[in-house]
Design a protein around this motif. Sequence first.
Motif: not given
Length: 306
Positions: A72, A90, A93, A108
């Motif tokens: 992430n 993020v 992503p 995102s």
Amino acid sequence: MVAVPAAGRLAAATVAALVLGTGSASAFPFSPTTPTCGGAGAPRTLVAQPSAFEAVAFDRDGRMLLSNAFGNSVDAVDAPGAQPRPVATVPSPGGLAPLPDGTVLAGSGNSATAFLTPAAELRQLNPATGAQQVVARGLSMANGVARAADGTVYASSDVEPAIDRIAPDGRVERGWYRASTANGLALSPDGRTLYANVSTGDPSIVAIDTGTGESRVHFRPPPGLEWAFLDDLDIDDAGRLYTNAFLAGQTWRVDPDGSFCAVATGLVFPAGISVGTEGSSFAADSVYVTTYSGSVFEITGAVPPR
């Protein structure tokens, strides 16, 4: 064919990583109908770790940026041989689009549940500091992200028929294009054509007029490779497209006339792809491929001279 959204690809990649490791052993048989591109070298491993990398891009300072689906995060690789280091958190992503000022746009919300609610976002982050801000909300998925020279951004969804268009002021036109789902995106050098990978349904690369929104089929996989699942997409200065056949384990070059060849075969779930960049340690005549089995490869000589 049933779509293979991000969650499904993560599960498949996990199995591949356990069974096949993070090398370049093919998860699927090589198709003898795929012609081989001349001049391309064997894939060279730059990164191998238990992860899943969705997208790859290069910022103004020559860093390689990776969407790390397991972490992430958006990670940076400072030079060939360096290990990825997280630069920003993020969630889920997706696509990456570098900006001229050195920052990068990152999708995102690239998840299998994206179609339930338009909760995906577009974030602008600084790879040098990790600082970030949300610049657009309510996107369909932000799986693929492409930015035009005038600041217009396109963001795709591979779970519903929607390419969203984001104006330079952040205004979102959700579902600007709805003729098909879309995965990887790439803009022609003149900005007049948006190329989009259609992974399922009628697998193809479509060419969309950015002025009218009308589309045509630019390329279709040959008979016997309809199942290949075209993933990410990039383009060079001569208008040649580069794409990954996720399930077939191949990386293809598609010329402007629609002919194609494989610059690499035997990969395990290749996902993200980007042409290298001038003036950096990531050569402009190479393409760089990320996989859902935790590898990043350089394919030297994949980009022919103009």
